[in-house]
Scaffold this motif. Structure first.
Motif, PDB file in Angstrom:
ATOM      1  N   MET A  31       0.777  -1.153  -0.153  1.00  0.00           N
ATOM      2  CA  MET A  31       0.033   0.145  -0.035  1.00  0.00           C
ATOM      3  C   MET A  31       1.047   1.239   0.098  1.00  0.00           C
ATOM      4  O   MET A  31       1.676   1.345   0.786  1.00  0.00           O
ATOM      5  CB  MET A  31      -0.984   0.073   1.278  1.00  0.00           C
ATOM      6  N   ARG A  32       0.453   2.402  -0.693  1.00  0.00           N
ATOM      7  CA  ARG A  32       1.033   3.512  -0.665  1.00  0.00           C
ATOM      8  C   ARG A  32       1.157   4.280   0.611  1.00  0.00           C
ATOM      9  O   ARG A  32       2.168   4.727   0.951  1.00  0.00           O
ATOM     10  CB  ARG A  32       0.593   4.584  -1.893  1.00  0.00           C
ATOM     11  N   ALA A  33      -0.025   4.228   1.321  1.00  0.00           N
ATOM     12  CA  ALA A  33      -0.032   4.706   2.539  1.00  0.00           C
ATOM     13  C   ALA A  33       0.781   4.004   3.723  1.00  0.00           C
ATOM     14  O   ALA A  33       1.385   4.609   4.675  1.00  0.00           O
ATOM     15  CB  ALA A  33      -1.689   4.581   3.022  1.00  0.00           C
ATOM     16  N   ALA A  34       0.951   2.637   3.390  1.00  0.00           N
ATOM     17  CA  ALA A  34       1.701   1.893   4.447  1.00  0.00           C
ATOM     18  C   ALA A  34       3.316   2.328   4.342  1.00  0.00           C
ATOM     19  O   ALA A  34       3.941   2.324   5.137  1.00  0.00           O
ATOM     20  CB  ALA A  34       1.587   0.510   4.249  1.00  0.00           C
ATOM     21  N   SER A  59      -5.290  -0.217 -16.750  1.00  0.00           N
ATOM     22  CA  SER A  59      -6.544  -0.628 -16.162  1.00  0.00           C
ATOM     23  C   SER A  59      -6.786  -2.120 -16.482  1.00  0.00           C
ATOM     24  O   SER A  59      -7.469  -2.707 -15.461  1.00  0.00           O
ATOM     25  CB  SER A  59      -7.676   0.135 -16.896  1.00  0.00           C
ATOM     26  N   ALA A  60      -6.319  -2.785 -17.404  1.00  0.00           N
ATOM     27  CA  ALA A  60      -6.359  -4.089 -17.354  1.00  0.00           C
ATOM     28  C   ALA A  60      -5.414  -4.805 -16.495  1.00  0.00           C
ATOM     29  O   ALA A  60      -6.118  -5.900 -15.977  1.00  0.00           O
ATOM     30  CB  ALA A  60      -6.237  -4.594 -18.966  1.00  0.00           C
ATOM     31  N   LEU A  61      -4.335  -4.540 -16.232  1.00  0.00           N
ATOM     32  CA  LEU A  61      -3.531  -5.168 -15.114  1.00  0.00           C
ATOM     33  C   LEU A  61      -4.391  -5.088 -13.847  1.00  0.00           C
ATOM     34  O   LEU A  61      -4.448  -5.814 -13.218  1.00  0.00           O
ATOM     35  CB  LEU A  61      -2.259  -4.356 -15.212  1.00  0.00           C
ATOM     36  N   ARG A  62      -4.785  -3.667 -13.495  1.00  0.00           N
ATOM     37  CA  ARG A  62      -5.457  -3.307 -12.085  1.00  0.00           C
ATOM     38  C   ARG A  62      -6.768  -4.306 -12.128  1.00  0.00           C
ATOM     39  O   ARG A  62      -7.084  -4.826 -11.024  1.00  0.00           O
ATOM     40  CB  ARG A  62      -5.842  -1.886 -12.194  1.00  0.00           C
ATOM     41  N   ALA A  63      -7.327  -4.447 -13.152  1.00  0.00           N
ATOM     42  CA  ALA A  63      -8.776  -5.237 -13.129  1.00  0.00           C
ATOM     43  C   ALA A  63      -8.416  -6.739 -12.725  1.00  0.00           C
ATOM     44  O   ALA A  63      -9.210  -7.283 -12.132  1.00  0.00           O
ATOM     45  CB  ALA A  63      -9.489  -5.089 -14.386  1.00  0.00           C
ATOM     46  N   ARG A  70      -4.693   7.086  -6.448  1.00  0.00           N
ATOM     47  CA  ARG A  70      -3.528   6.913  -7.531  1.00  0.00           C
ATOM     48  C   ARG A  70      -3.238   5.413  -7.852  1.00  0.00           C
ATOM     49  O   ARG A  70      -2.609   5.382  -8.791  1.00  0.00           O
ATOM     50  CB  ARG A  70      -2.581   7.638  -7.071  1.00  0.00           C
ATOM     51  N   GLY A  71      -3.636   4.550  -7.029  1.00  0.00           N
ATOM     52  CA  GLY A  71      -3.056   3.176  -7.115  1.00  0.00           C
ATOM     53  C   GLY A  71      -2.100   2.736  -6.174  1.00  0.00           C
ATOM     54  O   GLY A  71      -1.393   3.554  -5.708  1.00  0.00           O
TER      55      GLY A  71
END
Length: 455
Positions: free
Chosen positions: A102-105, A307-311, A325-326
């Motif tokens: 995670m970006r936040a972590a 988006s295909a990778l994220r899906a 932002r992902g």
């Protein structure tokens, strides 16, 4: 000095000793697994052992059973070494012990991954908007890309694999060259796509575009994936991307490129023509441990349509902190994972653009020297056009080739593995280690000559 510091110092000294010994030690391991078991001990201790003593036992017991993979004279499989900056960065990865999903972590990890991914897409001449994920290796990079491909071609056919699974949906055709790498078949199995349809390849292992076109036009239209390769495991040859991709586009197929070691040719102006047309594909897989020489493990999955990778890979839980932002979690299968982008960033920062190009060209130069040297050995024939970093040679017959391989391993100067290619037993040399120098090439060729004379 506390227990942790003392253990780290012990590991540091053992690591330095191991690396310093590589130029002179035999490359093959000198002890069997059974001998290492006895040295490590099979009885679980009844109580604690000081950490520095554990480290010392591990290092001293295992050292005889270690193969010199980082040696400049290891030429088996396709195994790179580890650049100094990448090795040091990998030590920090373990010390920092970040949760890298995670970006936040871990903002630091997300930043390193963002930068490293952008640099890689630039060096490999791939579309800048592509999504990129850092996987365990090339097999999982292939899987990641092929899972995105599977879902995308099924979506185009009106079927949601994410919602409904594969059962009951259209069958996805996967068309490959007959001389593909086994990691492609493994990835397809993991993705639930079964065995692919092979089409003929030429004498160097390159897919034949016309045969591909004929295969794609045969039968009823179906969701289709075409898998091409950048770097044949035996010859190092690259598929003819422009013609093959044109044929795939006529069939509305997704094109994936398995470029475990060969995709790095794009980073060199001299060898980039081998990858001409490759950026027109839809996804690409490679392995930074091979040609880039970062530590295990570090595959790279890159998909034109982010988006295909994220899906295909993204997943969220109520307890996770999603960033608009992902997140790194959106691009790979694993939840628990090492900070693989840190060593990649370090390697690229240390080498720079020209350094990566020089590394690729140096490996290719050594491969050409191996081909020339082996061709001059009595009874030896180099079977491939040496266009990149792979050399395949055979001797008078299969029996003699195998004798040469066994004598080489017994000699210990080098590690060169055998294989079977085009119906013949071969001596297969892969030049992948940044530390291989002219002296390593000369010593290895001397060992080949000794083994050939004795065989």
């Amino acid at each position: 000095m506390d227990a942790r510091e003392r253990a780290l110092f012990q590991a540091y000294h053992h690591a330095l000793r191991w690396l310093a010994d590589l130029p002179d030690r035999p490359v093959p391991a000198r002890a069997t697994a059974e001998e290492i078991v006895r040295a490590l001990g099979t009885e679980l201790p009844g109580g604690p052992t000081p950490p520095h003593e554990v480290v010392d036992l591990l290092a001293t017991a295992c050292e005889p059973g270690l193969t010199g993979f980082p040696s400049g004279r290891f030429h088996g499989f396709v195994v790179g070494g580890t650049l100094p900056a990448a090795l040091a960065a990998d030590w920090l990865v373990s010390a920092w012990d970040q949760n890298c999903v995670m970006r936040a972590a871990s903002p630091a990890y997300a930043a390193a991954e963002d930068i490293a991914a952008a640099w890689l897409l630039d060096l490999l001449r791939l579309p800048a908007q592509s999504g990129a994920g850092f996987t365990t290796g090339a097999t999982m990079a292939n899987f990641t890309c092929l899972a995105a491909a599977r879902d995308a071609v099924l979506n185009r056919a009106g079927w949601s694999a994410v919602r409904d699974g594969l059962a009951g949906g259209p069958r996805v055709r996967v068309v490959v060259g007959e001389d593909r790498h086994i990691s492609v078949d493994l990835a397809l199995r993991y993705a639930g796509l079964g065995e692919p349809e092979p089409v003929p390849a030429d004498e160097q292992g390159r897919i034949r575009p016309e045969a591909l076109r004929q295969a794609l036009t045969a039968g009823a239209p179906a969701p289709t994936i075409v898998v091409l390769q950048a770097g044949n495991i035996h010859s190092g040859a690259f598929d003819p991307f422009p013609e093959a991709i044109d044929a795939a586009r006529e069939a509305d197929a997704w094109v994936h490129v398995d470029g475990a070691f060969g995709l790095w040719a794009a980073a060199s102006p001299r060898y980039a023509p081998l990858t001409a047309g490759c950026p027109d594909a839809d996804s690409w897989a490679t392995d930074a441990h091979k040609t880039l020489n970062v530590p295990y493990d570090c595959g790279l999955a890159m998909v034109r349509d982010a988006s295909a990778l994220r899906a295909a890979m993204g997943h969220q839980g109520a307890y996770l902190i999603h960033d608009t932002r992902g997140d790194p979690i959106d691009t790979v299968p694993e939840l628990s994972r090492r900070g693989r982008a840190f060593p990649v960033w370090a390697a690229l920062r240390a080498l720079g653009r020209s350094g990566v190009s020089d590394l690729v060209e140096r490996l290719c130069r050594h491969a050409a020297a191996f081909a020339d040297g082996i061709a001059a050995v009595d009874g030896a024939t180099v079977l491939n056009d040496v266009v990149f970093t792979q050399v395949c040679a055979a001797f008078d017959d299969d029996a003699r080739t195998d004798r040469v391989i066994h004598r080489l391993l017994d000699d210990g100067t080098t590690w060169i593995s055998g294989s079977t290619w085009r119906g013949r037993r071969v001596l297969r040399i892969s030049v992948s280690n940044w530390s291989t120098g002219d002296d390593d090439v000369a010593r290895t060729l001397d060992a080949v000559r000794r083994a050939a004379h004795a065989a």
